[in-house]
Design a protein around this motif. Structure first.
Motif, PDB file in Angstrom:
ATOM      1  N   ALA A  37       0.834  -1.206   0.000  1.00 15.03           N
ATOM      2  CA  ALA A  37       0.000   0.000   0.000  1.00 15.03           C
ATOM      3  C   ALA A  37       0.869   1.257   0.000  1.00 15.03           C
ATOM      4  O   ALA A  37       0.556   2.247  -0.680  1.00 15.03           O
ATOM      5  N   LEU A  38       1.959   1.217   0.746  1.00 10.08           N
ATOM      6  CA  LEU A  38       2.864   2.355   0.815  1.00 10.08           C
ATOM      7  C   LEU A  38       3.517   2.627  -0.532  1.00 10.08           C
ATOM      8  O   LEU A  38       3.703   3.778  -0.936  1.00 10.08           O
ATOM      9  N   GLY A  39       3.851   1.550  -1.256  1.00  5.74           N
ATOM     10  CA  GLY A  39       4.468   1.704  -2.568  1.00  5.74           C
ATOM     11  C   GLY A  39       3.553   2.368  -3.571  1.00  5.74           C
ATOM     12  O   GLY A  39       3.966   3.272  -4.318  1.00  5.74           O
ATOM     13  N   VAL A  40       2.295   1.940  -3.606  1.00  5.26           N
ATOM     14  CA  VAL A  40       1.323   2.568  -4.509  1.00  5.26           C
ATOM     15  C   VAL A  40       1.128   4.035  -4.135  1.00  5.26           C
ATOM     16  O   VAL A  40       1.070   4.914  -5.006  1.00  5.26           O
ATOM     17  N   ALA A  41       1.052   4.302  -2.828  1.00  2.00           N
ATOM     18  CA  ALA A  41       0.810   5.677  -2.378  1.00  2.00           C
ATOM     19  C   ALA A  41       1.980   6.592  -2.691  1.00  2.00           C
ATOM     20  O   ALA A  41       1.796   7.704  -3.198  1.00  2.00           O
ATOM     21  N   THR A  42       3.206   6.131  -2.409  1.00  4.07           N
ATOM     22  CA  THR A  42       4.374   7.010  -2.568  1.00  4.07           C
ATOM     23  C   THR A  42       4.827   7.118  -4.023  1.00  4.07           C
ATOM     24  O   THR A  42       4.906   8.217  -4.578  1.00  4.07           O
ATOM     25  N   LEU A  43       5.113   5.993  -4.661  1.00  2.00           N
ATOM     26  CA  LEU A  43       5.566   6.047  -6.046  1.00  2.00           C
ATOM     27  C   LEU A  43       4.451   6.501  -6.978  1.00  2.00           C
ATOM     28  O   LEU A  43       4.692   7.221  -7.954  1.00  2.00           O
ATOM     29  N   GLY A  44       3.212   6.076  -6.669  1.00  2.00           N
ATOM     30  CA  GLY A  44       2.079   6.531  -7.491  1.00  2.00           C
ATOM     31  C   GLY A  44       1.878   8.028  -7.386  1.00  2.00           C
ATOM     32  O   GLY A  44       1.665   8.719  -8.384  1.00  2.00           O
ATOM     33  N   THR A  45       1.947   8.558  -6.163  1.00  2.00           N
ATOM     34  CA  THR A  45       1.800  10.004  -5.966  1.00  2.00           C
ATOM     35  C   THR A  45       2.942  10.758  -6.634  1.00  2.00           C
ATOM     36  O   THR A  45       2.729  11.810  -7.260  1.00  2.00           O
ATOM     37  N   LEU A  46       4.162  10.251  -6.503  1.00  2.00           N
ATOM     38  CA  LEU A  46       5.315  10.891  -7.152  1.00  2.00           C
ATOM     39  C   LEU A  46       5.110  10.961  -8.663  1.00  2.00           C
ATOM     40  O   LEU A  46       5.287  12.021  -9.286  1.00  2.00           O
ATOM     41  N   PHE A  47       4.721   9.839  -9.256  1.00  2.00           N
ATOM     42  CA  PHE A  47       4.527   9.780 -10.706  1.00  2.00           C
ATOM     43  C   PHE A  47       3.440  10.755 -11.164  1.00  2.00           C
ATOM     44  O   PHE A  47       3.652  11.553 -12.085  1.00  2.00           O
ATOM     45  N   LEU A  48       2.281  10.723 -10.500  1.00  2.00           N
ATOM     46  CA  LEU A  48       1.176  11.579 -10.912  1.00  2.00           C
ATOM     47  C   LEU A  48       1.477  13.057 -10.666  1.00  2.00           C
ATOM     48  O   LEU A  48       0.982  13.928 -11.383  1.00  2.00           O
ATOM     49  N   SER A  49       2.311  13.346  -9.667  1.00  2.00           N
ATOM     50  CA  SER A  49       2.683  14.736  -9.394  1.00  2.00           C
ATOM     51  C   SER A  49       3.670  15.267 -10.428  1.00  2.00           C
ATOM     52  O   SER A  49       3.680  16.469 -10.741  1.00  2.00           O
ATOM     53  N   LEU A  50       4.506  14.370 -10.973  1.00  2.00           N
ATOM     54  CA  LEU A  50       5.513  14.792 -11.951  1.00  2.00           C
ATOM     55  C   LEU A  50       4.961  14.934 -13.359  1.00  2.00           C
ATOM     56  O   LEU A  50       5.516  15.680 -14.172  1.00  2.00           O
ATOM     57  N   VAL A  51       3.883  14.216 -13.657  1.00  2.00           N
ATOM     58  CA  VAL A  51       3.363  14.207 -15.036  1.00  2.00           C
ATOM     59  C   VAL A  51       3.030  15.603 -15.564  1.00  2.00           C
ATOM     60  O   VAL A  51       3.423  15.950 -16.690  1.00  2.00           O
ATOM     61  N   PRO A  52       2.312  16.465 -14.805  1.00  2.00           N
ATOM     62  CA  PRO A  52       1.967  17.782 -15.375  1.00  2.00           C
ATOM     63  C   PRO A  52       3.177  18.619 -15.765  1.00  2.00           C
ATOM     64  O   PRO A  52       3.142  19.329 -16.774  1.00  2.00           O
ATOM     65  N   GLY A  53       4.255  18.543 -15.005  1.00  2.00           N
ATOM     66  CA  GLY A  53       5.411  19.385 -15.292  1.00  2.00           C
ATOM     67  C   GLY A  53       6.434  18.750 -16.215  1.00  2.00           C
ATOM     68  O   GLY A  53       7.096  19.441 -16.994  1.00  2.00           O
ATOM     69  N   MET A  54       6.574  17.431 -16.158  1.00  2.00           N
ATOM     70  CA  MET A  54       7.630  16.758 -16.912  1.00  2.00           C
ATOM     71  C   MET A  54       7.122  15.989 -18.126  1.00  2.00           C
ATOM     72  O   MET A  54       7.906  15.639 -19.007  1.00  2.00           O
ATOM     73  N   GLY A  55       5.837  15.703 -18.155  1.00  2.00           N
ATOM     74  CA  GLY A  55       5.312  14.826 -19.204  1.00  2.00           C
ATOM     75  C   GLY A  55       5.365  13.379 -18.755  1.00  2.00           C
ATOM     76  O   GLY A  55       6.108  13.008 -17.831  1.00  2.00           O
ATOM     77  N   MET A  56       4.568  12.539 -19.418  1.00  2.00           N
ATOM     78  CA  MET A  56       4.417  11.149 -19.007  1.00  2.00           C
ATOM     79  C   MET A  56       5.734  10.377 -19.091  1.00  2.00           C
ATOM     80  O   MET A  56       6.099   9.638 -18.176  1.00  2.00           O
ATOM     81  N   ARG A  57       6.494  10.566 -20.179  1.00  2.00           N
ATOM     82  CA  ARG A  57       7.723   9.783 -20.350  1.00  2.00           C
ATOM     83  C   ARG A  57       8.743  10.093 -19.251  1.00  2.00           C
ATOM     84  O   ARG A  57       9.268   9.188 -18.596  1.00  2.00           O
ATOM     85  N   ASP A  58       9.043  11.372 -19.058  1.00  2.00           N
ATOM     86  CA  ASP A  58      10.069  11.737 -18.086  1.00  2.00           C
ATOM     87  C   ASP A  58       9.614  11.442 -16.657  1.00  2.00           C
ATOM     88  O   ASP A  58      10.436  11.112 -15.791  1.00  2.00           O
ATOM     89  N   ALA A  59       8.311  11.544 -16.400  1.00  2.00           N
ATOM     90  CA  ALA A  59       7.794  11.180 -15.077  1.00  2.00           C
ATOM     91  C   ALA A  59       7.988   9.688 -14.830  1.00  2.00           C
ATOM     92  O   ALA A  59       8.358   9.269 -13.721  1.00  2.00           O
ATOM     93  N   LEU A  60       7.759   8.871 -15.858  1.00  2.00           N
ATOM     94  CA  LEU A  60       7.967   7.430 -15.740  1.00  2.00           C
ATOM     95  C   LEU A  60       9.442   7.124 -15.479  1.00  2.00           C
ATOM     96  O   LEU A  60       9.779   6.327 -14.589  1.00  2.00           O
ATOM     97  N   VAL A  61      10.323   7.751 -16.228  1.00  2.00           N
ATOM     98  CA  VAL A  61      11.764   7.525 -16.061  1.00  2.00           C
ATOM     99  C   VAL A  61      12.205   7.925 -14.649  1.00  2.00           C
ATOM    100  O   VAL A  61      12.944   7.190 -13.977  1.00  2.00           O
ATOM    101  N   ALA A  62      11.753   9.090 -14.188  1.00  2.00           N
ATOM    102  CA  ALA A  62      12.144   9.555 -12.859  1.00  2.00           C
ATOM    103  C   ALA A  62      11.648   8.606 -11.767  1.00  2.00           C
ATOM    104  O   ALA A  62      12.379   8.301 -10.809  1.00  2.00           O
TER     105      ALA A  62
END
Length: 474
Positions: free
Chosen positions: A425-450
């Motif tokens: 549950a912690l993994g989905v919450a933390t990495l999922g939140t990080l990914f979704l937070s990065l998408v607007p500024g970095m785009g889907m590809r770079d958010a995935l890589v990060a």
């Protein structure tokens, strides 16, 4: 046969034996809760459309199950020790089937949320009995093989859940749509109950210990204080309650430990005996589970989001992209026990290295092939990562339980599974939140890589921690 004769001569009853059919049955039951944790991910868009559910309510469909499951696992293990593991196993499995039916027939979003919470509670009653039964009704090489198969089942279930969910939603069997991801559990549970009644032996602690009421309440409050804000915070906009809850977490954790330690010193029976953590193998194994499970669940969530929303793949093609990981995980899991017998716990270190190489290959594929990610482009990375994961997870489970006495098998398995489920549950919450937070500024590809780079750091941490393990497993 030798064990039976020895027991007869000494006048003590022979320990119950878990045969091949019984092992298959408990492993089937072990797969169900983990599959259900992941299977719903790909069904959420259909659920939202059909039941007119908001994003926050959909989050509760996932979080309600995970929270109830994590919070009640240790209690489920203790109840199995107290009342009989077979009895709790059968009751938990029956309840899992009924709550799955309730999920599949839910007329409204909030009814589905309530049914998912009940389904999580049923899982918490059933799953600890699997490991406790293996620990109590097997020994020697049979136990090592059974634990290896349990680890393989757990890993495959987490991957298969997402693949199966995509196939079922797309197939729309008899017009059931997303409901089939829950209804499919019902016939499986019926078969499982028939087999369990015939093949799963009854085991329990020789001196059952009563339930620790204060410890149960404090553990539930501690886990809820951490997991509830992390799973609901992003979709709710991080209101004040989320920050207050996170601030309360360390105080509740300290209080729980102090109460359990005091109960132990006064000769009472704490829910989680602090003396259990004096077992070096259990303590070090639990530390390894946290980064591994966080990374595993976070990866599954993020890759599903990236493939469907970014690369434009449907649920079936997104699921098929993970098949190489599942296939290599399966075959490496079969070879795992032999490798452990020859190389010991160094297999875990080698597995983390291979998983890291697989992640690097996926990062390179994302950078150079985006948005054309599919089965072919992800095959090399997924295949290598699957081997690496299979060389870690089953072995870590064996390490955690290797020194736990049979009398405490229920509470030992409950502690391990609580750590695993909380970390998922912690993994989905933390990495999922990080990914979704990065998408607007970095785009889907770079958010995935990060996000994959962050997971790579977690894999490196697992590898470093594995160097502290004893070379052999008891």
């Amino acid at each position: 046969m030798t064990e039976t004769l020895t027991s007869h001569r000494t006048g003590t009853p022979a320990p119950p034996a878990l045969g091949g059919l019984g092992l298959f049955t408990v492993l089937l039951a072990a797969a169900l809760p983990l599959i259900d944790f992941f299977i719903v991910n790909v069904a959420l868009p259909s659920i939202g459309h059909d039941l007119a559910a908001s994003e926050s309510v959909l989050e509760l469909v996932v979080a309600g199950y995970g929270l109830a499951y994590a919070v009640l696992l240790v209690l489920g293990g203790r109840l199995g020790d107290l009342f009989g593991r077979r009895r709790l196993f059968l009751g938990g499995m029956a309840a899992f089937g009924l709550t799955s039916l309730a999920c599949g027939l839910a007329p409204t979003a909030w009814t589905l949320v309530a049914a998912r919470v009940a389904q999580g509670a049923a899982s918490a009653a059933m799953l600890p009995q699997v490991l406790a039964t293996i620990q109590s009704a097997t020994a020697g090489p049979r136990r090592a093989k059974a634990m290896g198969l349990y680890g393989a089942t757990a890993g495959l279930s987490m991957v298969a859940g997402q693949i199966l969910g995509g196939v079922l939603v797309a197939a729309d069997i008899a017009g059931t749509g997303w409901r089939s991801v829950f209804l499919v559990n019902v016939p499986v549970v019926v078969v499982g109950l028939i087999l369990a009644a015939r093949a799963v032996p009854e085991t329990r602690a020789q001196r059952p210990e009563p339930v620790d009421g204060p410890g149960t309440v404090l553990l539930a409050a501690t886990l809820l204080a951490l997991l509830a804000p992390l799973t609901e915070g992003r979709s709710a906009g991080w209101p004040l309650w989320t920050w207050l809850s996170l601030a309360a977490f360390p105080f509740l954790a300290w209080t729980f430990y102090a109460v359990e330690r005091r109960a132990d010193r006064r000769g009472r029976t704490p829910l989680v005996p602090p003396s259990l953590f004096e077992l070096t193998s259990l303590r070090r194994g639990l530390v390894l589970i946290v980064p591994f499970a966080c990374g595993f669940s976070g990866f599954m969530f993020v890759i599903a989001m990236a493939l469907q929303r970014g690369a434009g793949l449907g649920p079936v093609r997104a699921g098929l992209a993970l098949v190489p990981l599942a296939v290599t995980f399966f075959f490496a899991s079969i070879a795992g026990p032999r490798l452990v017998g020859r190389y010991g716990t160094r297999v875990v270190t080698a597995g983390s290295l291979l998983q890291g190489i697989g992640l690097v290959l996926m990062i390179l594929a994302a950078r150079h092939s985006w948005p054309h990610l599919d089965f072919v482009t992800l095959l090399p990375g997924g295949a290598v990562a699957g081997i690496g994961q299979a060389l870690q997870l089953p072995v870590i489970f064996r390490i955690v339980m290797s020194e736990v006495p049979s009398a405490r098998a229920g509470v030992g398995s409950g502690v391990m599974l609580t750590t695993q489920q909380s970390s998922l549950a912690l993994g989905v919450a933390t990495l999922g939140t990080l990914f979704l937070s990065l998408v607007p500024g970095m785009g889907m590809r770079d958010a995935l890589v990060a996000t994959l780079l962050v997971q790579l750091a977690g894999v490196a941490l697992t590898g470093l921690l594995s160097l502290r393990l004893p070379r052999t497993i008891g």
